[in-house]
Scaffold this motif. Structure first.
Motif, PDB file in Angstrom:
ATOM      1  N   TRP A  15      61.022  74.797  33.334  1.00  0.00           N
ATOM      2  CA  TRP A  15      61.014  75.818  32.713  1.00  0.00           C
ATOM      3  C   TRP A  15      60.789  75.449  31.190  1.00  0.00           C
ATOM      4  O   TRP A  15      60.479  76.403  30.259  1.00  0.00           O
ATOM      5  N   GLU A  16      61.219  74.491  30.825  1.00  0.00           N
ATOM      6  CA  GLU A  16      61.093  73.839  29.135  1.00  0.00           C
ATOM      7  C   GLU A  16      59.496  73.808  29.135  1.00  0.00           C
ATOM      8  O   GLU A  16      59.054  74.114  28.368  1.00  0.00           O
ATOM      9  N   ARG A  17      58.799  73.300  30.098  1.00  0.00           N
ATOM     10  CA  ARG A  17      57.491  72.853  29.887  1.00  0.00           C
ATOM     11  C   ARG A  17      56.749  74.417  29.841  1.00  0.00           C
ATOM     12  O   ARG A  17      55.833  74.655  29.112  1.00  0.00           O
ATOM     13  N   ILE A  18      57.036  75.282  30.584  1.00  0.00           N
ATOM     14  CA  ILE A  18      56.636  76.824  30.757  1.00  0.00           C
ATOM     15  C   ILE A  18      56.733  77.222  29.213  1.00  0.00           C
ATOM     16  O   ILE A  18      55.756  77.823  28.657  1.00  0.00           O
ATOM     17  N   ASP A  19      58.042  77.233  28.881  1.00  0.00           N
ATOM     18  CA  ASP A  19      58.199  77.882  27.464  1.00  0.00           C
ATOM     19  C   ASP A  19      57.360  77.013  26.292  1.00  0.00           C
ATOM     20  O   ASP A  19      56.801  77.916  25.469  1.00  0.00           O
ATOM     21  N   ARG A  20      57.082  75.960  26.440  1.00  0.00           N
ATOM     22  CA  ARG A  20      56.148  75.203  25.507  1.00  0.00           C
ATOM     23  C   ARG A  20      54.769  75.705  25.560  1.00  0.00           C
ATOM     24  O   ARG A  20      53.993  76.094  24.579  1.00  0.00           O
ATOM     25  N   ILE A  21      54.352  76.017  26.940  1.00  0.00           N
ATOM     26  CA  ILE A  21      52.869  76.495  27.036  1.00  0.00           C
ATOM     27  C   ILE A  21      52.726  77.888  26.636  1.00  0.00           C
ATOM     28  O   ILE A  21      51.766  78.206  25.865  1.00  0.00           O
ATOM     29  N   VAL A  22      53.938  78.643  26.745  1.00  0.00           N
ATOM     30  CA  VAL A  22      53.733  79.965  26.314  1.00  0.00           C
ATOM     31  C   VAL A  22      53.825  80.143  24.841  1.00  0.00           C
ATOM     32  O   VAL A  22      52.994  80.947  24.418  1.00  0.00           O
ATOM     33  N   ALA A  23      54.611  79.237  24.316  1.00  0.00           N
ATOM     34  CA  ALA A  23      54.708  79.320  22.781  1.00  0.00           C
ATOM     35  C   ALA A  23      53.379  79.006  21.947  1.00  0.00           C
ATOM     36  O   ALA A  23      53.156  79.570  21.033  1.00  0.00           O
ATOM     37  N   LYS A  24      52.658  78.187  22.667  1.00  0.00           N
ATOM     38  CA  LYS A  24      51.302  77.750  22.339  1.00  0.00           C
ATOM     39  C   LYS A  24      50.196  78.666  22.442  1.00  0.00           C
ATOM     40  O   LYS A  24      49.196  78.785  21.684  1.00  0.00           O
ATOM     41  N   ALA A  25      50.542  79.707  23.336  1.00  0.00           N
ATOM     42  CA  ALA A  25      49.303  80.674  23.693  1.00  0.00           C
ATOM     43  C   ALA A  25      48.978  81.582  22.794  1.00  0.00           C
ATOM     44  O   ALA A  25      49.936  82.161  22.189  1.00  0.00           O
ATOM     45  N   PRO A  26      47.759  81.997  22.431  1.00  0.00           N
ATOM     46  CA  PRO A  26      47.703  83.218  21.355  1.00  0.00           C
ATOM     47  C   PRO A  26      48.025  84.377  21.813  1.00  0.00           C
ATOM     48  O   PRO A  26      48.338  84.651  22.975  1.00  0.00           O
ATOM     49  N   PRO A  27      48.792  85.271  20.971  1.00  0.00           N
ATOM     50  CA  PRO A  27      49.297  86.604  21.380  1.00  0.00           C
ATOM     51  C   PRO A  27      47.983  87.524  21.996  1.00  0.00           C
ATOM     52  O   PRO A  27      46.893  87.248  21.792  1.00  0.00           O
ATOM     53  N   LEU A  28      48.428  88.379  23.073  1.00  0.00           N
ATOM     54  CA  LEU A  28      47.367  89.203  23.593  1.00  0.00           C
ATOM     55  C   LEU A  28      46.891  90.181  22.652  1.00  0.00           C
ATOM     56  O   LEU A  28      47.649  90.566  21.853  1.00  0.00           O
ATOM     57  N   THR A  29      45.406  90.441  22.745  1.00  0.00           N
ATOM     58  CA  THR A  29      44.846  91.592  21.878  1.00  0.00           C
ATOM     59  C   THR A  29      45.475  92.842  22.455  1.00  0.00           C
ATOM     60  O   THR A  29      45.870  93.087  23.563  1.00  0.00           O
ATOM     61  N   ASP A  30      45.268  94.058  21.619  1.00  0.00           N
ATOM     62  CA  ASP A  30      45.643  95.443  22.228  1.00  0.00           C
ATOM     63  C   ASP A  30      44.702  95.617  23.349  1.00  0.00           C
ATOM     64  O   ASP A  30      45.044  96.293  24.289  1.00  0.00           O
ATOM     65  N   ALA A  31      43.459  95.163  23.283  1.00  0.00           N
ATOM     66  CA  ALA A  31      42.636  95.514  24.500  1.00  0.00           C
ATOM     67  C   ALA A  31      43.061  94.581  25.765  1.00  0.00           C
ATOM     68  O   ALA A  31      42.992  95.230  26.910  1.00  0.00           O
ATOM     69  N   GLN A  32      43.589  93.592  25.597  1.00  0.00           N
ATOM     70  CA  GLN A  32      43.865  92.778  26.834  1.00  0.00           C
ATOM     71  C   GLN A  32      45.195  93.335  27.246  1.00  0.00           C
ATOM     72  O   GLN A  32      45.404  93.587  28.508  1.00  0.00           O
TER      73      GLN A  32
END
Length: 50
Positions: A15-32
């Motif tokens: 779960w720590e690895r998942i949290d790091r991956i999610v934190a690095k991901a760019p935010p979703l656009t309104d269209a997404q």
């Protein structure tokens, strides 16, 4: 009837690895966000046709 399958244990730090991956991901656009919302709110016949 067979017993329900159990999930295997997660490796240490999973779960720590998942949290790091999610934190690095760019935010979703309104269209997404809108596309995801449409997918989850489709009626059953449209899902089966896809």
């Amino acid at each position: 009837m067979s017993a329900p399958a159990t999930r295997p244990e997660r490796p240490a730090g999973y779960w720590e690895r998942i949290d790091r991956i999610v934190a690095k991901a760019p935010p979703l656009t309104d269209a997404q966000r809108a596309r995801i919302r449409v997918i989850f709110h489709q009626t059953a016949p449209r899902k089966e046709a896809a």
